[in-house]
Enzyme design. Structure first.
Site, short mmCIF file in Angstrom:
data_model
loop_
_atom_site.label_atom_id
_atom_site.label_comp_id
_atom_site.label_asym_id
_atom_site.label_seq_id
_atom_site.Cartn_x
_atom_site.Cartn_y
_atom_site.Cartn_z
N THR A 185 0.91 -1.27 0.06
CA THR A 185 0.04 -0.04 0.10
C THR A 185 0.89 1.34 0.07
O THR A 185 2.10 1.20 0.47
CB THR A 185 -1.09 -0.01 1.25
OG1 THR A 185 0.02 0.26 2.47
CG2 THR A 185 -1.72 -1.29 1.31
N GLU A 330 -5.81 -3.62 0.48
CA GLU A 330 -5.94 -4.92 1.52
C GLU A 330 -7.11 -5.56 1.48
O GLU A 330 -7.33 -6.57 1.99
CB GLU A 330 -6.04 -3.92 2.84
CG GLU A 330 -4.98 -3.48 3.48
CD GLU A 330 -4.51 -1.75 3.19
OE1 GLU A 330 -5.08 -1.77 2.10
OE2 GLU A 330 -4.02 -1.34 3.83
N LYS A 439 -12.50 18.76 10.53
CA LYS A 439 -13.10 18.95 11.87
C LYS A 439 -13.36 20.45 11.96
O LYS A 439 -12.49 21.00 12.57
CB LYS A 439 -12.52 18.18 12.98
CG LYS A 439 -12.11 16.83 12.49
CD LYS A 439 -11.52 16.08 13.52
CE LYS A 439 -11.08 14.61 12.90
NZ LYS A 439 -9.79 14.69 12.00
N TRP A 444 -18.06 17.17 11.21
CA TRP A 444 -17.20 16.98 10.15
C TRP A 444 -17.61 17.35 8.86
O TRP A 444 -18.85 17.24 8.56
CB TRP A 444 -17.45 15.31 10.08
CG TRP A 444 -16.12 14.67 11.27
CD1 TRP A 444 -15.69 15.51 12.06
CD2 TRP A 444 -16.09 13.44 11.48
NE1 TRP A 444 -15.06 14.69 13.02
CE2 TRP A 444 -15.28 13.26 12.68
CE3 TRP A 444 -16.21 12.19 10.80
CZ2 TRP A 444 -14.79 11.91 13.10
CZ3 TRP A 444 -15.88 11.17 10.98
CH2 TRP A 444 -14.90 11.11 12.27
P1 ADP Z 1 -3.22 3.42 -1.45
O1 ADP Z 1 -3.47 3.70 -0.18
O2 ADP Z 1 -2.28 2.52 -1.81
O3 ADP Z 1 -3.30 4.57 -2.39
P2 ADP Z 1 -5.71 1.83 -2.31
O4 ADP Z 1 -5.80 2.09 -3.67
O5 ADP Z 1 -5.55 0.62 -1.46
O6 ADP Z 1 -4.28 2.46 -2.17
O7 ADP Z 1 -6.58 2.97 -1.69
C1 ADP Z 1 -7.43 2.76 -0.80
C2 ADP Z 1 -8.45 3.97 -0.79
O8 ADP Z 1 -8.71 4.78 -1.79
C3 ADP Z 1 -9.49 3.71 0.20
O9 ADP Z 1 -9.12 3.50 1.53
C4 ADP Z 1 -10.30 5.07 -0.07
O10 ADP Z 1 -10.07 6.16 0.66
C5 ADP Z 1 -9.88 5.44 -1.33
N1 ADP Z 1 -11.05 5.23 -2.41
C6 ADP Z 1 -10.88 3.82 -3.27
N2 ADP Z 1 -12.08 3.95 -4.10
C7 ADP Z 1 -12.73 4.98 -3.78
C8 ADP Z 1 -14.12 5.76 -4.24
N3 ADP Z 1 -14.72 5.16 -5.14
N4 ADP Z 1 -14.28 6.64 -3.68
C9 ADP Z 1 -13.74 7.52 -2.91
N5 ADP Z 1 -12.49 6.96 -1.98
C10 ADP Z 1 -11.97 5.78 -2.76
#
Ligand code: ADP
Length: 546
Positions: A185, A330, A439, A444
């Site tokens: 990640t 994850e 915040k 929020w």
């Molecule tokens: P990294 O953390 O490596 O950038 P990830 O691809 O695993 O990679 O990121 C996951 C995060 O991306 C999620 O926890 C969320 O915050 C965001 N995310 C993924 N898809 C969406 C979506 N459709 N809308 C909003 N946020 C998203």
């Protein structure tokens, strides 16, 4: 009493075996890194994956070794995945957009033994090769004619390795719980962390992600994964498409609007998936050239929130169904997809859009709930928002080498770091990442919602919102905007446009115009860098409050 069914291990090799047996003729079309379009079939991929496994043995690789790839989406990358995993080794996908120090960290942390790379990334790896003691060699994914000059040591030409083998290779006898894939990640805080997929988790995820209300690929579909194989398993497509027998169209290194359009059009693509920035480029191209995509049925948008205007443009102007998706590395990575439910057919276009901007419903195998700061479950009423918690058989239970310690609570729930609502019909909507939420006065504000509202303005190219310290309210939103070239957009124009579309007290306290907004290696807005850039920024409302 035990069931009396066959004990058949869920391995990813069984997927490519199935494609070879029942969809041998189905095509994999690639825009190669060298340039021309390349065509092969599942039967070719199956044979070359076994040749690749034989070549890996000759190079000294064995079961459980970690072998990395730094490559675009191509047929070669796909057969190498199956070759590595079919040997019982682990395929570690490297994101070429990472900084040199991050790459060094990840490659050394994983103890990668060998790296397959496209010619595009020779310079990237030359830059860090001296810092990689465990890497025994490099395989450049091209033919003899295109082999570049390089200072990398122990370099092999991929096509030479394949040519030397006959494909007479039996897949390794692995346990379905053995590791087969590794993806880090991006780690916005702390070091990147390795998610170690098993054969079983990948197979279960491929089946779940391709159910009818999710990716829904059939053998008659042609799918174009723009989402890279180095980013969270290309959203399962390299596993779920062969399981379905769908044709795959691989975009290689070119992801601009014109290149993606050309492949969608000439290859008759019916399903495609990418992050919003890619679709922004495609829509711009469609609008500028006036072309349409009559064969395209579904676009999957995820990775960041899909703006309402983007969903609207696809659906209204191009007759393409948008499936908004949410997930994370994850989760293998799909968590939710936004197919409408029974009873929603007769809603108006705008009412349907209201549902489609939500991130969708949990696919089978994904359990999901929202909780308050004390871990108490909040109601699924579409209003209450809290920490989004998940669990399931294709989700990380720990990171590689136990980085970050115990990541599950006592009941096995994983905190996604996202803040979300859940509605009574099961649709989830991301409010924000917990660390990005603003915040203000104990309440929020969703930075995502402000950003998506702002990009609805025709002269706003991209928008980012961060919280700025405020003497009275703790934090107030600052809107950072890239304006369309030559548009003379003002703060008043943007705020005037947002009026009535968001709660009054959510209105940004200020707007700044910039030429560029920083992005992470996976294409998300880099809020950390923005907060750093604007750490001394004083809002005009701050002075008045003091
Ligand atoms: P990294 O953390 O490596 O950038 P990830 O691809 O695993 O990679 O990121 C996951 C995060 O991306 C999620 O926890 C969320 O915050 C965001 N995310 C993924 N898809 C969406 C979506 N459709 N809308 C909003 N946020 C998203």
């Amino acid at each position: 009493m035990k069931g009396l069914m066959q004990d058949w291990p869920l391995t990813v090799m069984s997927i490519i075996d199935h494609a070879n047996r029942f969809h041998a003729e189905r095509e994999i079309v690639t825009r190669t890194v060298e340039g021309p379009i390349h065509r092969c079939t599942y039967s070719d991929i199956h044979l070359r994956a076994r040749k690749c496994a034989q070549a890996l043995v000759k190079l000294g690789m064995k079961q459980s070794d970690i072998v990395a790839t730094m490559a675009w989406n191509t047929h070669r990358h796909m057969e190498i995945w199956y070759g590595i995993m079919g040997l019982g080794a682990v395929c570690h996908t490297l994101n070429p957009r990472l900084f040199a120090e991050q790459l060094t960290y990840i490659i050394n942390h994983a103890e990668d033994k060998l790296i397959f790379l496209d010619t595009s990334f020779v310079a990237v790896l030359e830059g860090v090769a001296d810092t990689l003691p465990d890497v025994k060699g490099y395989v450049i994914m091209t033919d003899r004619e295109h082999m570049p000059e390089t200072s990398l040591k122990n370099v092999h030409c991929y096509e030479d390795l394949i040519d030397a083998e006959d494909g007479d290779f039996a897949w390794a006898d692995v346990d379905e719980n053995d590791a087969c894939g590794l993806c880090y990640t991006s780690g916005t805080t702390g070091n990147p962390k390795g998610v170690l997929y098993s054969h079983r988790s990948n197979v279960l995820h491929a089946l779940a992600a391709n159910s009818a209300d999710a990716l829904g690929m059939r053998s008659v579909d042609a799918v174009l994964p723009v989402v890279p194989m180095f980013h969270a398993n290309a959203w399962s497509i390299t596993f779920s498409a062969p399981a379905a027998g769908a044709k795959i169209v691989m975009p290689g290194a070119n992801m601009d609007g014109a290149s993606i359009y050309e492949l969608l059009d000439t290859e008759g693509v019916t399903v495609t998936a990418a992050v919003p920035t890619v679709w922004l480029m495609l829509l711009q191209h469609l609008q500028e050239t006036g072309v349409k995509l009559p064969k395209l049925e579904r676009v999957i948008i995820g990775g960041s929130a899909a703006p309402r205007t983007m969903i609207e443009a696809f659906e209204r102007d191009y007759g393409v169904t948008v499936m908004h998706a949410w997930g994370m590395t994850e989760l293998s990575p799909m968590g939710t997809l936004g197919a409408l439910k029974a009873g929603m057919e007769d809603l108006s276009f705008d009412e349907k859009l209201d549902i489609k901007v939500k991130q969708g419903r949990a696919i089978y195998t994904v359990e999901m709930k929202i909780t308050d700061d004390d871990g108490k479950e909040l109601p699924s009423d579409g209003v209450a928002f809290g920490h989004l918690m998940v669990r399931g058989p294709a989700m990380a239970g720990a990171y590689l080498k136990d980085e970050g310690g115990n990541i599950l609570d006592k009941d096995g729930w994983f905190d996604t770091g996202d803040v979300a609502t859940l509605d009574p019909l099961g649709f989830m909507q991301i409010t924000d990442r917990a660390k990005d939420v603003i915040k203000s006065g104990g309440e929020w504000i969703s930075s995502i919602e402000l950003e998506n509202t702002a990009v609805g303005h025709p002269d706003v190219v991209e928008a980012a919102v961060i919280g700025i310290v405020h003497p009275k309210w703790d934090e107030r939103p600052l809107l950072i905007v890239i304006a369309k070239e030559g548009s003379n957009l003002t703060k008043e124009d943007v705020l005037g446009y947002m009026e009535g579309k968001i709660a009054k007290w959510w209105m940004p306290d200020d707007v700044v115009f910039v030429d560029e907004i920083p992005h992470t290696a996976t294409g998300k807005i880099q809020k950390l860098t923005l907060r750093q850039t604007f750490k001394d920024y004083t809002l005009p409302t701050a002075a008045a409050a003091e």
